[in-house]
Design a protein around this motif. Structure first.
Motif, mmCIF file in Angstrom:
data_model
loop_
_atom_site.group_PDB
_atom_site.id
_atom_site.type_symbol
_atom_site.label_atom_id
_atom_site.label_comp_id
_atom_site.label_asym_id
_atom_site.label_seq_id
_atom_site.Cartn_x
_atom_site.Cartn_y
_atom_site.Cartn_z
ATOM 1 N N VAL A 187 44.405 117.104 1.320
ATOM 2 C CA VAL A 187 44.536 117.365 2.755
ATOM 3 C C VAL A 187 43.843 116.247 3.523
ATOM 4 O O VAL A 187 42.782 115.766 3.129
ATOM 5 C CB VAL A 187 43.942 118.734 3.131
ATOM 6 N N ALA A 188 44.469 115.813 4.615
ATOM 7 C CA ALA A 188 43.936 114.652 5.320
ATOM 8 C C ALA A 188 44.455 114.608 6.748
ATOM 9 O O ALA A 188 45.431 115.273 7.105
ATOM 10 C CB ALA A 188 44.329 113.365 4.596
ATOM 11 N N ASP A 189 43.793 113.778 7.557
ATOM 12 C CA ASP A 189 44.305 113.418 8.871
ATOM 13 C C ASP A 189 44.834 111.986 8.784
ATOM 14 O O ASP A 189 44.605 111.294 7.784
ATOM 15 C CB ASP A 189 43.210 113.551 9.936
ATOM 16 N N PRO A 190 45.546 111.517 9.795
ATOM 17 C CA PRO A 190 46.210 110.208 9.685
ATOM 18 C C PRO A 190 45.267 109.024 9.518
ATOM 19 O O PRO A 190 45.701 107.965 9.041
ATOM 20 C CB PRO A 190 46.990 110.099 11.004
ATOM 21 N N THR A 191 44.000 109.149 9.883
ATOM 22 C CA THR A 191 43.095 108.010 9.739
ATOM 23 C C THR A 191 42.819 107.669 8.282
ATOM 24 O O THR A 191 42.290 106.595 7.991
ATOM 25 C CB THR A 191 41.752 108.279 10.443
ATOM 26 N N LYS A 192 43.154 108.567 7.367
ATOM 27 C CA LYS A 192 42.900 108.327 5.945
ATOM 28 C C LYS A 192 44.009 107.526 5.271
ATOM 29 O O LYS A 192 43.865 107.133 4.105
ATOM 30 C CB LYS A 192 42.716 109.658 5.205
ATOM 31 N N LEU A 193 45.110 107.288 5.970
ATOM 32 C CA LEU A 193 46.269 106.638 5.361
ATOM 33 C C LEU A 193 46.155 105.123 5.438
ATOM 34 O O LEU A 193 45.720 104.569 6.444
ATOM 35 C CB LEU A 193 47.549 107.092 6.054
ATOM 36 N N ALA A 194 46.573 104.463 4.366
ATOM 37 C CA ALA A 194 46.533 103.002 4.314
ATOM 38 C C ALA A 194 47.689 102.508 3.460
ATOM 39 O O ALA A 194 48.195 103.225 2.597
ATOM 40 C CB ALA A 194 45.211 102.518 3.739
ATOM 41 N N ASP A 195 48.106 101.267 3.690
ATOM 42 C CA ASP A 195 49.149 100.675 2.856
ATOM 43 C C ASP A 195 48.624 100.420 1.443
ATOM 44 O O ASP A 195 49.332 100.623 0.451
ATOM 45 C CB ASP A 195 49.641 99.368 3.470
ATOM 46 N N ASP A 196 47.389 99.958 1.339
ATOM 47 C CA ASP A 196 46.733 99.711 0.058
ATOM 48 C C ASP A 196 45.301 100.218 0.135
ATOM 49 O O ASP A 196 44.666 100.165 1.199
ATOM 50 C CB ASP A 196 46.714 98.218 -0.277
ATOM 51 N N LEU A 197 44.779 100.679 -0.990
ATOM 52 C CA LEU A 197 43.382 101.086 -1.028
ATOM 53 C C LEU A 197 42.495 99.856 -0.827
ATOM 54 O O LEU A 197 42.656 98.849 -1.521
ATOM 55 C CB LEU A 197 43.049 101.743 -2.370
ATOM 56 N N ASP A 198 41.570 99.941 0.114
ATOM 57 C CA ASP A 198 40.642 98.832 0.322
ATOM 58 C C ASP A 198 39.250 99.300 0.732
ATOM 59 O O ASP A 198 38.386 98.486 1.053
ATOM 60 C CB ASP A 198 41.184 97.837 1.356
ATOM 61 N N ALA A 199 39.023 100.625 0.720
ATOM 62 C CA ALA A 199 37.698 101.157 1.047
ATOM 63 C C ALA A 199 36.752 100.967 -0.143
ATOM 64 O O ALA A 199 37.197 100.858 -1.293
ATOM 65 C CB ALA A 199 37.800 102.640 1.400
ATOM 66 N N PRO A 200 35.437 100.918 0.104
ATOM 67 C CA PRO A 200 34.495 100.846 -1.018
ATOM 68 C C PRO A 200 34.674 102.040 -1.963
ATOM 69 O O PRO A 200 34.919 103.165 -1.519
ATOM 70 C CB PRO A 200 33.132 100.880 -0.322
ATOM 71 N N VAL A 201 34.554 101.793 -3.242
ATOM 72 C CA VAL A 201 34.724 102.832 -4.256
ATOM 73 C C VAL A 201 33.361 103.427 -4.602
ATOM 74 O O VAL A 201 32.472 102.708 -5.081
ATOM 75 C CB VAL A 201 35.373 102.259 -5.532
ATOM 76 N N PRO A 202 33.155 104.725 -4.368
ATOM 77 C CA PRO A 202 31.906 105.365 -4.782
ATOM 78 C C PRO A 202 31.837 105.503 -6.297
ATOM 79 O O PRO A 202 32.809 105.918 -6.931
ATOM 80 C CB PRO A 202 31.960 106.737 -4.104
ATOM 81 N N ILE A 203 30.690 105.158 -6.856
ATOM 82 C CA ILE A 203 30.523 105.212 -8.307
ATOM 83 C C ILE A 203 29.208 105.925 -8.608
ATOM 84 O O ILE A 203 28.134 105.474 -8.184
ATOM 85 C CB ILE A 203 30.506 103.796 -8.908
ATOM 86 N N GLU A 204 29.276 107.041 -9.317
ATOM 87 C CA GLU A 204 28.065 107.763 -9.716
ATOM 88 C C GLU A 204 27.507 107.103 -10.971
ATOM 89 O O GLU A 204 28.233 106.904 -11.952
ATOM 90 C CB GLU A 204 28.367 109.240 -9.963
ATOM 91 N N VAL A 205 26.216 106.782 -10.924
ATOM 92 C CA VAL A 205 25.597 105.971 -11.965
ATOM 93 C C VAL A 205 24.282 106.607 -12.414
ATOM 94 O O VAL A 205 23.522 107.128 -11.590
ATOM 95 C CB VAL A 205 25.313 104.540 -11.438
#
Length: 235
Positions: A126-144
């Motif tokens: 579930v999402a609103d339109p601000t979450k849509l992108a042509d390609d993923l480019d947001a920082p990737v969260p990584i649990e370490v």
């Protein structure tokens, strides 16, 4: 493809649309985040009207919200979800063949979210339109693992990333997950091959889980100004 928006009304429409997709007798994975919270509240109203479901929460937040909403809870040990409803930080690939890819982990619950979402027969985002992108480019969260942060950060740089240890907002020091680990947010720019990057991150010793959810999504419900857009579109 990213559009302006992100209103509470759009989130409400998306969350309520996904909640209507739940059937009587379902076990439901309950996601984390503001739009997933709308879906949980909507599901609670359906339970109050007689719907028989059980929820599997993905975080303390979703567990507390589900209890407040009157949704009976269970665990993965007792039942696997028929459907999981969860939010996303970024979504790409809605208009191409095959499942959309998403980035999750803004709430640092992505390890538990991925376990529950992957276990479900159907994974609904579930999402609103601000979450849509042509390609993923947001920082990737990584649990370490805490002892492995410096080693993992060096390995992420070798993968072409720019890692940053996530700092807590209301206390000194880093964010600590419910699993007792730390979160590194790693920027890679535009991610041309999410599956390959996901495999590369997952292979690093010390990484517990990452926020690339590749090939997992069955449906996406996007709240817009005049209703809800559901992907994949019906032909």
């Amino acid at each position: 493809m990213k559009r302006p928006g992100g209103t509470e009304e759009q989130k409400r429409r998306a969350g309520e649309s996904a909640a209507r997709a739940v059937s009587d007798g379902d076990v439901v994975g309950l996601g984390t985040g503001s739009t997933a919270a709308v879906a949980i509240r909507a599901l609670g109203r359906r339970v109050d009207s007689g719907l028989d479901v059980r929820g599997v929460p993905t975080s303390y937040q979703s567990r507390a919200l589900a209890r407040d909403a009157g949704i009976p809870l269970t665990t993965l040990d007792d039942a696997l979800p028929d459907v999981a409803i969860d939010g996303a930080d970024q979504i790409a690939g809605l208009e191409r063949d095959g499942p959309a890819d998403v980035i999750k982990g803004g709430g640092a619950a992505h390890a538990r979210e991925k376990i529950v979402d992957a276990a479900a027969d159907r994974f609904v985002v579930v999402a609103d339109p601000t979450k849509l992108a042509d390609d993923l480019d947001a920082p990737v969260p990584i649990e370490v693992l805490s002892d492995a942060v410096s080693v993992v950060e060096s390995a992420l740089v070798a993968l072409g990333g720019e890692p940053t240890l996530r700092a807590a907002e209301r206390k000194d020091g880093p964010v600590v997950t419910e699993n007792g680990n730390l979160v590194v947010d790693c920027g890679f720019g535009a991610i041309g091959d999410p599956a390959s990057l996901a495999d590369g991150i997952a292979a690093l010793p010390g990484v517990v889980e990452h926020g690339l959810f590749v090939g997992m999504v069955d449906e996406v419900h996007v709240g817009v100004a005049d209703g809800v857009e559901v992907y994949p579109r019906e032909s």
